[in-house]
Write a protein that holds these residues in place. Structure first.
Motif, PDB file in Angstrom:
ATOM      1  N   ASP A 224      -2.088   9.177   0.979  1.00  0.00           N
ATOM      2  CA  ASP A 224      -0.868   8.411   1.237  1.00  0.00           C
ATOM      3  C   ASP A 224      -0.690   7.301   0.208  1.00  0.00           C
ATOM      4  OD1 ASP A 224      -2.993   6.904   2.000  1.00  0.00           O
ATOM      5  OD2 ASP A 224      -2.197   6.320   3.952  1.00  0.00           O
ATOM      6  N   SER A 225      -1.053   7.583  -1.024  1.00  0.00           N
ATOM      7  CA  SER A 225      -0.950   6.581  -2.075  1.00  0.00           C
ATOM      8  C   SER A 225      -0.277   7.175  -3.303  1.00  0.00           C
ATOM      9  CB  SER A 225      -2.354   6.066  -2.434  1.00  0.00           C
ATOM     10  OG  SER A 225      -2.270   5.105  -3.462  1.00  0.00           O
ATOM     11  N   LEU A 226       0.760   6.522  -3.790  1.00  0.00           N
ATOM     12  CA  LEU A 226       1.515   6.978  -4.950  1.00  0.00           C
ATOM     13  C   LEU A 226       1.414   5.947  -6.061  1.00  0.00           C
ATOM     14  CD1 LEU A 226       3.593   9.143  -6.031  1.00  0.00           C
ATOM     15  CD2 LEU A 226       5.383   7.524  -5.295  1.00  0.00           C
ATOM     16  N   ARG A 227       1.040   6.385  -7.279  1.00  0.00           N
ATOM     17  CA  ARG A 227       0.942   5.477  -8.427  1.00  0.00           C
ATOM     18  C   ARG A 227       2.106   5.727  -9.377  1.00  0.00           C
ATOM     19  NH1 ARG A 227      -4.654   5.329 -11.391  1.00  0.00           N
ATOM     20  NH2 ARG A 227      -5.113   4.205  -9.461  1.00  0.00           N
ATOM     21  N   MET A 228       2.798   4.650  -9.741  1.00  0.00           N
ATOM     22  CA  MET A 228       3.861   4.684 -10.740  1.00  0.00           C
ATOM     23  C   MET A 228       3.451   3.767 -11.881  1.00  0.00           C
ATOM     24  SD  MET A 228       7.185   4.640  -8.204  1.00  0.00           S
ATOM     25  CE  MET A 228       6.445   3.382  -7.148  1.00  0.00           C
ATOM     26  N   GLN A 253       1.386   0.681  -7.056  1.00  0.00           N
ATOM     27  CA  GLN A 253       0.702   1.715  -6.297  1.00  0.00           C
ATOM     28  C   GLN A 253       0.800   1.433  -4.807  1.00  0.00           C
ATOM     29  OE1 GLN A 253      -2.872   3.305  -7.905  1.00  0.00           O
ATOM     30  NE2 GLN A 253      -3.824   3.645  -5.915  1.00  0.00           N
ATOM     31  N   GLN A 254       1.176   2.477  -4.060  1.00  0.00           N
ATOM     32  CA  GLN A 254       1.163   2.366  -2.610  1.00  0.00           C
ATOM     33  C   GLN A 254      -0.275   2.264  -2.114  1.00  0.00           C
ATOM     34  OE1 GLN A 254       3.171   5.879  -1.277  1.00  0.00           O
ATOM     35  NE2 GLN A 254       5.224   5.077  -1.676  1.00  0.00           N
ATOM     36  N   ARG A 255      -0.439   1.577  -0.995  1.00  0.00           N
ATOM     37  CA  ARG A 255      -1.762   1.478  -0.381  1.00  0.00           C
ATOM     38  C   ARG A 255      -1.718   2.000   1.046  1.00  0.00           C
ATOM     39  NH1 ARG A 255      -4.421  -4.252  -1.169  1.00  0.00           N
ATOM     40  NH2 ARG A 255      -2.358  -5.018  -0.541  1.00  0.00           N
ATOM     41  N   SER A 256      -2.856   2.505   1.496  1.00  0.00           N
ATOM     42  CA  SER A 256      -2.935   3.107   2.833  1.00  0.00           C
ATOM     43  C   SER A 256      -2.887   2.048   3.924  1.00  0.00           C
ATOM     44  CB  SER A 256      -4.224   3.920   2.950  1.00  0.00           C
ATOM     45  OG  SER A 256      -5.344   3.089   2.745  1.00  0.00           O
ATOM     46  N   GLN A 257      -2.775   2.515   5.155  1.00  0.00           N
ATOM     47  CA  GLN A 257      -2.817   1.672   6.354  1.00  0.00           C
ATOM     48  C   GLN A 257      -1.703   0.629   6.370  1.00  0.00           C
ATOM     49  OE1 GLN A 257      -6.797   0.108   6.322  1.00  0.00           O
ATOM     50  NE2 GLN A 257      -7.724   2.077   6.841  1.00  0.00           N
ATOM     51  N   GLY A 258      -0.565   0.971   5.797  1.00  0.00           N
ATOM     52  CA  GLY A 258       0.593   0.094   5.874  1.00  0.00           C
ATOM     53  C   GLY A 258       0.496  -1.173   5.052  1.00  0.00           C
ATOM     54  N   LEU A 259      -0.443  -1.257   4.124  1.00  0.00           N
ATOM     55  CA  LEU A 259      -0.573  -2.447   3.296  1.00  0.00           C
ATOM     56  C   LEU A 259       0.568  -2.533   2.291  1.00  0.00           C
ATOM     57  CD1 LEU A 259      -4.409  -2.337   2.568  1.00  0.00           C
ATOM     58  CD2 LEU A 259      -3.230  -3.793   4.204  1.00  0.00           C
TER      59      LEU A 259
END
Length: 359
Positions: A224-228, A253-259
């Motif tokens: 559940d993490s996307l890097r741009m 970058q997206q982080r897990s657990q809603g961070l």
């Protein structure tokens, strides 16, 4: 066992290219064999008991030890419509950057084949393991301004696996490429990956003395993490003696657990000055900021910023044989470097020397 794999791979590639020449205009076919070796020694006055540098260093990363960063043999084949490269390599660079790969993949520096789609225009499609489209530095030290790699280079891909569609206009002022990739510096697609990653590269070179580059990457770095990621640099040759290279990289970058989404960025300036045909001076200043520890947390959970500076010289001993010397200084916001057996230093000084040979 690894040497046997090398020899087998080179034999198969030679047989393939020899067979290919039977069906093409052999007067236009070119098969070239080349090699590159870079041996180095890096001295840390703190004399840490371990020979491994900090975890964010992936090239020239052995301390107080005579080592080989990269030893590589390459076969390159090209006709008017087909091109192919196979390079097998060993060294501390391969050990660090290919640690996630398995078996023979650990020894493959490059393995790709390309086809020219347009007979008249310069439009190619290439597939396989290729040098990264990100950043001005490569694993081949002789082609870089400085002896050691920058923080930006060591923490972005050196290589990639996928398919690339590229175009260059007639006067070579514009080069454009789009890519589909197996992730961030990977040969095999990671098991946790849910799909391919993508990238682009645009280069503008209006004169021989100016190059402007824009490169990007977007892909999953976990379930559940996307890097741009975006890489931008400008290289300017002010005259025959002075070259400057400015770089700025930025990532979200997206982080897990809603961070909350994390960000990191790096900036740097490199310079090279030619005293004469044999002697070059070089230097670098750089900064890496990673507030949420997306990249730098591998060293310490408290590490979020690094500053670096280096200065050195290159002496051409004979054609294609260069002796390089460099002093490098790094400073972190927290204890990151070893002093003997203790992780108790925020500052790090290393004295580096290398011999590079291409033939």
């Amino acid at each position: 066992m690894q040497i046997k794999n090398w020899l087998s791979g080179l034999f198969l590639f030679s047989a393939f290219t020899s067979y290919g020449q039977e069906d093409q205009d052999t007067t236009k076919a070119k098969l070239r064999i080349s090699a590159y070796i870079e041996s180095y020694y890096s001295f840390d006055p703190k004399k840490p008991s371990q020979h491994q540098k900090a975890a964010f260093t992936y090239s020239h990363h052995r301390n107080n030890e005579i080592s080989v960063n990269l030893a590589m043999v390459k076969l390159a084949y090209q006709t008017e419509r087909v091109r192919s490269n196979l390079a097998l390599a060993a060294g501390s660079y391969m050990n660090a950057n290919y640690a996630a790969e398995e078996g023979i993949y650990k020894a493959i520096y490059e393995a790709n084949v390309g086809y020219k789609i347009s007979k008249d225009g310069d439009l190619w499609i290439d597939a396989g393991i290729m040098p990264s489209h990100i950043g001005p530095e490569s694993a081949i030290g002789m082609d870089n301004i400085n002896l050691t790699r920058s923080l930006a280079a060591d923490n972005s891909p050196y290589f990639e696996t996928g398919v690339k569609l590229s175009f260059q206009n007639s006067d070579s002022t514009w080069s454009i490429a789009v890519l589909a990739l197996n992730g961030w510096q990977r040969i095999q697609l990671p098991e946790h990956s849910t799909g391919l990653s993508f990238g682009h590269q645009i280069q503008y070179k209006p004169t021989e003395s100016l190059l402007i580059n824009s490169s990007s990457y977007i892909g999953k770095e976990g379930a559940d993490s996307l890097r741009m990621f975006h890489d931008f640099y400008i290289q300017v040759d002010f005259n025959e003696r002075l070259r400057l290279l400015g770089l700025f990289d930025f990532a979200i970058q997206q982080r897990s657990q809603g961070l909350k989404n994390a960000k990191y960025w790096t900036a740097g300036l490199q310079a090279k000055y030619q005293i004469n045909n044999r002697l070059h001076l070089n230097g670098r200043m750089e900064y890496f900021k990673d507030e949420q520890g997306i990249i730098l947390a591998a060293t310490s959970t408290a590490l979020n910023s690094l500053y670096g500076a280096s200065a050195g010289f290159d002496l051409r001993l004979v054609d294609n044989l260069i002796w390089r010397v460099e002093y490098r200084y790094l400073q972190a916001n927290t204890d990151t470097f070893y002093n003997r057996d203790t992780l108790s230093e925020r500052r790090n000084n290393t004295y580096n020397t290398a011999i590079t040979w291409r033939f």
